[in-house]
Design an enzyme around this catalytic site. Structure first.
Site, PDB file in Angstrom:
ATOM      1  N   GLU A 166       0.875  -1.177   0.000  1.00 45.54           N
ATOM      2  CA  GLU A 166       0.000   0.000   0.000  1.00 45.54           C
ATOM      3  C   GLU A 166       0.910   1.225   0.000  1.00 45.54           C
ATOM      4  OE1 GLU A 166      -2.656   0.232   3.488  1.00 45.54           O
ATOM      5  OE2 GLU A 166      -2.446   2.403   3.368  1.00 45.54           O
ATOM      6  N   ARG A 218       1.349  10.089   1.397  1.00 43.37           N
ATOM      7  CA  ARG A 218       1.862  10.924   2.485  1.00 43.37           C
ATOM      8  C   ARG A 218       3.068  11.721   2.013  1.00 43.37           C
ATOM      9  NH1 ARG A 218       1.212   6.523   7.493  1.00 43.37           N
ATOM     10  NH2 ARG A 218      -0.783   5.805   6.700  1.00 43.37           N
ATOM     11  N   THR A 271      -3.686   6.000   2.225  1.00 43.89           N
ATOM     12  CA  THR A 271      -3.894   7.383   2.692  1.00 43.89           C
ATOM     13  C   THR A 271      -4.591   8.217   1.617  1.00 43.89           C
ATOM     14  OG1 THR A 271      -1.735   7.064   3.808  1.00 43.89           O
ATOM     15  CG2 THR A 271      -2.830   9.161   4.144  1.00 43.89           C
ATOM     16  N   LYS A 287     -10.527  -1.520   6.274  1.00 43.88           N
ATOM     17  CA  LYS A 287      -9.334  -1.292   7.085  1.00 43.88           C
ATOM     18  C   LYS A 287      -9.782  -1.009   8.520  1.00 43.88           C
ATOM     19  CE  LYS A 287      -5.301   1.782   7.217  1.00 43.88           C
ATOM     20  NZ  LYS A 287      -4.013   1.893   6.519  1.00 43.88           N
TER      21      LYS A 287
HETATM   22  C1  3PG Z   1      -1.330   2.912   8.540  1.00 38.85           C
HETATM   23  O1  3PG Z   1      -1.593   3.855   7.816  1.00 38.85           O
HETATM   24  O2  3PG Z   1      -1.929   1.853   8.440  1.00 38.85           O
HETATM   25  C2  3PG Z   1      -0.341   3.083   9.631  1.00 38.85           C
HETATM   26  O3  3PG Z   1       0.376   4.251   9.484  1.00 38.85           O
HETATM   27  C3  3PG Z   1       0.566   1.927   9.814  1.00 38.85           C
HETATM   28  O4  3PG Z   1       0.741   1.816  11.145  1.00 38.85           O
HETATM   29  P1  3PG Z   1       2.158   1.477  11.820  1.00 38.85           P
HETATM   30  O5  3PG Z   1       3.095   2.565  11.361  1.00 38.85           O
HETATM   31  O6  3PG Z   1       1.886   1.490  13.297  1.00 38.85           O
HETATM   32  O7  3PG Z   1       2.583   0.141  11.329  1.00 38.85           O
END
Ligand code: 3PG
Length: 219
Positions: free
Chosen positions: A49, A53, A76, A136
């Site tokens: 994914e 960002r 995102t 999600k």
């Molecule tokens: C996401 O967008 O799913 C998170 O930023 C991932 O989470 P993590 O950095 O705690 O693994």
């Protein structure tokens, strides 16, 4: 001639069935995209994914889809403009941290699987209105973790979650073996820093370790 329709909901289910781990990837420089994708693949992870960002997100996706054997989605995605750019860049699925009705409509219209972030009954209901059942669960640990997943699974047995946020080597086994969890995601096996510093071996090592933990937990 019968119209050919794509079942984007089945596609999302299949995506997760084939990929118990979906890394959440942040890449600043498109020149790193191909090597990063190959490093994941070498560690046994065949899906990523790519998050919006960074300003380079669409360009990174465009580069990474060239990696044979890797399924590349966009993460995102918080508005339709990003969803459009992701699709144009070659992303084959969309992920949002929260539920966006506008992106859900876009995904339905464009026949691209969409996994919106949901942690409440209302958000899940909104996603179900569009037919999306693979959702999600983010931020997974901060939102209450598996007790919340279990509680939500009672009224929503058809929903499967891709859990991300706070998952890592210490808790991946308990998450991936929960029946309501389709896949887990996270950034621990491919940090922004490791990509920026081109630590491909490290990414492969952490990916291999994550895959082994899932295999062991599922035995
Ligand atoms: C996401 O967008 O799913 C998170 O930023 C991932 O989470 P993590 O950095 O705690 O693994």
């Amino acid at each position: 001639m019968a119209e050919v329709t794509t079942d984007i909901h089945a596609e999302a289910r299949n995506l997760c069935a084939a990929n118990p781990i979906i890394p959440v990837v942040v890449i600043d420089d498109p020149a790193h995209a191909v090597e990063a994708g190959k490093a994941l693949l070498a560690g046994g992870i065949a899906c990523a994914e790519l998050t919006f960002r960074t300003a380079a997100a669409a360009e990174v996706i465009k580069e990474m889809v060239a990696v044979e054997g890797l399924t590349v989605g966009a993460g995102t995605v918080v508005n339709v403009e990003q969803a459009r750019r992701a699709l144009d860049a070659g992303a084959t699925f969309l992920v949002s941290p929260g539920f966006s009705a506008a992106v859900a409509q876009f995904a339905s219209d464009e026949s691209i699987p969409y996994m919106p972030g949901t942690v409440t009954a209302s958000e899940i209901t909104a996603a179900l209105d569009y037919g999306f059942e693979t959702l999600k669960f983010f931020p997974a640990v901060a939102s209450g973790g598996l007790p919340v997943v279990k509680a939500l699974s009672a009224p929503f047995p058809q929903v499967k979650f891709v859990a991300t946020g706070g998952i890592g080597t210490k808790n991946i086994a308990e998450w991936i073996t929960n029946p309501a969890i389709a896949s887990v995601g996270g950034s621990w096996m491919i940090s922004r820093d490791d990509v920026a510093n081109q630590r491909w071996d490290q990414i492969t090592k952490l990916s291999t370790e994550a895959v082994a933990l899932v295999e062991k937990a599922r035995k």
